[in-house]
Design a protein around this motif. Structure first.
Motif, PDB file in Angstrom:
ATOM      1  N   GLU A  32      11.236  26.527  24.516  1.00 19.42           N
ATOM      2  CA  GLU A  32      11.854  25.571  23.803  1.00 19.42           C
ATOM      3  C   GLU A  32      10.949  24.503  23.248  1.00 19.42           C
ATOM      4  O   GLU A  32      10.642  24.215  22.001  1.00 19.42           O
ATOM      5  N   TYR A  33       9.601  24.397  24.045  1.00 20.76           N
ATOM      6  CA  TYR A  33       8.506  23.571  23.585  1.00 20.76           C
ATOM      7  C   TYR A  33       7.981  24.203  22.549  1.00 20.76           C
ATOM      8  O   TYR A  33       7.389  23.303  21.631  1.00 20.76           O
ATOM      9  N   VAL A  34       7.668  25.425  22.793  1.00 19.08           N
ATOM     10  CA  VAL A  34       6.944  26.271  21.958  1.00 19.08           C
ATOM     11  C   VAL A  34       7.623  25.991  20.383  1.00 19.08           C
ATOM     12  O   VAL A  34       6.854  26.086  19.281  1.00 19.08           O
ATOM     13  N   LYS A  35       8.860  26.211  20.240  1.00 17.32           N
ATOM     14  CA  LYS A  35       9.649  25.997  19.099  1.00 17.32           C
ATOM     15  C   LYS A  35       9.591  24.660  18.501  1.00 17.32           C
ATOM     16  O   LYS A  35       9.361  24.539  17.200  1.00 17.32           O
ATOM     17  N   LEU A  36       9.549  23.476  19.107  1.00 18.67           N
ATOM     18  CA  LEU A  36       9.389  22.203  18.830  1.00 18.67           C
ATOM     19  C   LEU A  36       7.974  22.308  18.304  1.00 18.67           C
ATOM     20  O   LEU A  36       7.676  21.466  17.242  1.00 18.67           O
ATOM     21  N   PHE A  76      -1.363  18.660  31.187  1.00 17.23           N
ATOM     22  CA  PHE A  76      -2.297  19.500  30.939  1.00 17.23           C
ATOM     23  C   PHE A  76      -1.818  20.888  30.829  1.00 17.23           C
ATOM     24  O   PHE A  76      -2.252  21.669  29.864  1.00 17.23           O
ATOM     25  N   THR A  77      -0.871  21.294  31.837  1.00 15.84           N
ATOM     26  CA  THR A  77      -0.576  22.661  31.718  1.00 15.84           C
ATOM     27  C   THR A  77       0.316  22.923  30.597  1.00 15.84           C
ATOM     28  O   THR A  77       0.171  24.113  29.994  1.00 15.84           O
ATOM     29  N   LEU A  78       1.294  21.859  30.233  1.00 19.58           N
ATOM     30  CA  LEU A  78       2.030  22.275  28.958  1.00 19.58           C
ATOM     31  C   LEU A  78       1.117  22.409  27.805  1.00 19.58           C
ATOM     32  O   LEU A  78       1.467  23.128  26.880  1.00 19.58           O
ATOM     33  N   LEU A  79       0.286  21.326  27.531  1.00 21.46           N
ATOM     34  CA  LEU A  79      -0.500  21.500  26.104  1.00 21.46           C
ATOM     35  C   LEU A  79      -1.455  22.768  26.355  1.00 21.46           C
ATOM     36  O   LEU A  79      -1.706  23.107  25.122  1.00 21.46           O
ATOM     37  N   SER A  80      -2.065  23.068  27.479  1.00 16.86           N
ATOM     38  CA  SER A  80      -2.885  24.459  27.458  1.00 16.86           C
ATOM     39  C   SER A  80      -1.950  25.564  26.910  1.00 16.86           C
ATOM     40  O   SER A  80      -2.272  26.455  26.250  1.00 16.86           O
ATOM     41  N   GLY A  81      -0.687  25.452  27.360  1.00 15.07           N
ATOM     42  CA  GLY A  81       0.400  26.577  26.999  1.00 15.07           C
ATOM     43  C   GLY A  81       0.425  26.518  25.473  1.00 15.07           C
ATOM     44  O   GLY A  81       0.558  27.468  24.698  1.00 15.07           O
ATOM     45  N   LEU A  82       0.862  25.286  24.882  1.00 11.16           N
ATOM     46  CA  LEU A  82       0.908  25.245  23.490  1.00 11.16           C
ATOM     47  C   LEU A  82      -0.356  25.441  22.614  1.00 11.16           C
ATOM     48  O   LEU A  82      -0.179  25.612  21.533  1.00 11.16           O
TER      49      LEU A  82
END
Length: 437
Positions: A32-36, A76-82
């Motif tokens: 869902e974060y990827v979609k946003l 950091f983990t989330l932003l690296s994925g995004l």
């Protein structure tokens, strides 16, 4: 006008997760974060913005179990994925100087900057609640002034480490066997009151020079730290007068540090509730307000007003005398001033501030919202805005579909990216390394 998308899971309104359209599990839902992120990038936002805290603020059954901000991704983990699923949008994460070491933080942001090809930003904060201190072998936080004293030195170390290697230091020359040019490596050798860090950083220099520095503190020490080091200042003011005064004050401080006004952008938070008509927008907001649990609203207010527990006082009574905060002093002053000025009860102040959490709340049509954003942008109160969607994904989708086209129609916001790095989006110059000054 610069725009950030502040993606607080599952939305900025405290009852957002209860809304029928909300992704209540956003704090654990990467897809869902990827979609946003892709939606914000398609709308040409300058950056994504993530907040953070390293604690569950309330573990009680009565209130804590009702709070949506109890579990969410580490930035950091989330932003690296995004970074891997976006190409142009900036990636700004909040990380505290209080419970980190400068070398580790510098290394992580430098790595994110390389992974994203120059799109990283660091929102510098000092932690301000006791729950965080309890997770790091501390009974209480350091005093506000001491935290900022440490933060000043922390910033010096991080900025120094980010200049460890010159742009062309690494040759990777297989034939000569020279991996990097030794004379283009710079050892920091910092020894100060709080930190001793030799360096150099074992990460190559970023395409944008170094990570963009963001700062959100509005206390006197926070303003001075921002004036010296910040390239974006995230602010919270409700009235035009307050916003203009803060803008003028911050821009007026930079010259003594050898900087120009263009070296620092002021991006206040705005929580927009857009509708096709004013009535529709007001109905949207009223629906969210009806979902607020008063105990949750008072708990949120208690944290915002200086970690002072208001649950023991009659909710229909006046705000008691509040001791000076050791946390967010500027937010405390804003909330106490509002309560005294408008003679609000604890319950009224809690409900009033719940929606925007002390930030500027704008309810109306796309034209109404654009009018007010334009007034502040052109009136010396903002260089752009950090947009706080009330719910996710709906609040962001509404802003993108309604307000962004109106801003573009007025020539206030871009229709396409003109650069590749976050600095290029923001019009910020590439930092000059100390070894070139």
């Amino acid at each position: 006008m610069k725009l950030g998308a502040f993606l607080m899971a599952p939305g900025h309104h405290p009852a957002s997760w209860r809304h029928p359209s909300a992704a209540a599990d956003l704090g654990a839902n990467f897809k869902e974060y990827v979609k946003l992120a892709k939606a914000a990038e398609s709308a040409k936002f300058d950056l994504l913005f993530l907040d953070d805290t390293v604690a569950v603020k309330d573990t009680s059954k009565d209130v804590g179990a009702r709070l949506s901000r109890s579990a969410f991704f580490e930035p950091f983990t989330l932003l690296s994925g995004l970074a891997a699923v976006t190409e142009r949008i900036g990636l700004v994460g909040t990380v505290s100087t209080t419970f980190n070491e400068p070398y580790n933080l510098a290394r992580k942001f430098a790595s994110l900057d390389l992974i994203s090809s120059g799109r990283a930003g660091w929102n510098v904060v000092t932690s301000n609640n006791e729950e965080e201190a309890a997770n790091f072998s501390s009974q209480k936080h350091l005093a506000h002034e001491k935290r900022y004293e440490r933060a000043e030195e922390f910033m010096d170390v991080v900025l120094g480490l980010w200049h460890s290697f010159e742009d062309d230091a690494f040759l990777y020359d297989k034939s000569s066997g020279i991996y990097f040019q030794h004379d283009k490596m710079h050892v920091l050798d910092h020894s100060g009151q709080h930190y001793s860090v030799r360096g150099p950083l074992n990460v190559a220099r970023s395409p944008q020079g170094h990570t963009v520095v963001v700062q959100a503190g509005a206390s006197e020490p926070g303003r001075e730290l921002a004036a010296r080091t910040a390239e974006i200042v995230f602010a919270a003011q409700n009235s035009m007068e307050e916003a203009r005064a803060f803008y003028s004050d911050m821009k007026g401080r930079v010259a003594k540090y050898g900087r120009t006004e263009d070296d620092m952008l002021i991006l206040p938070g705005v929580l927009p509730i857009p509708g096709r008509t004013r009535a529709e927008a007001e109905d949207k907001f009223a629906e969210l307000q009806q979902l607020i649990d008063l105990k949750v609203a008072i708990s949120q207010l208690s944290h915002m007003i200086g970690n002072f527990d208001l649950s023991a006082f009659p909710p229909d009574g006046p705000l008691p005398e509040i001791p000076e905060a050791n946390g967010n002093k500027s937010r405390q002053q804003l909330l106490v001033g509002m309560a005294r000025r408008e003679n609000l009860s604890i319950a009224e102040l809690a409900r009033r501030t719940a929606g925007g959490r002390g930030h500027w709340l704008v309810v109306g049509t796309a034209s109404d919202i654009a009018d007010q954003m334009e007034e502040r942008f052109k009136g010396g109160a903002a260089d752009g805005f950090n947009v706080l969607p009330a719910t996710l994904p709906g609040g962001l989708e509404d802003f993108i579909s309604m307000v962004v086209p109106e801003l573009q129609r007025r020539g206030l916001f871009r229709t396409d990216y003109e650069g590749a790095t976050l600095r290029e989006h923001l019009g910020l110059k590439r930092p000059i390394a100390p070894w070139r000054q």
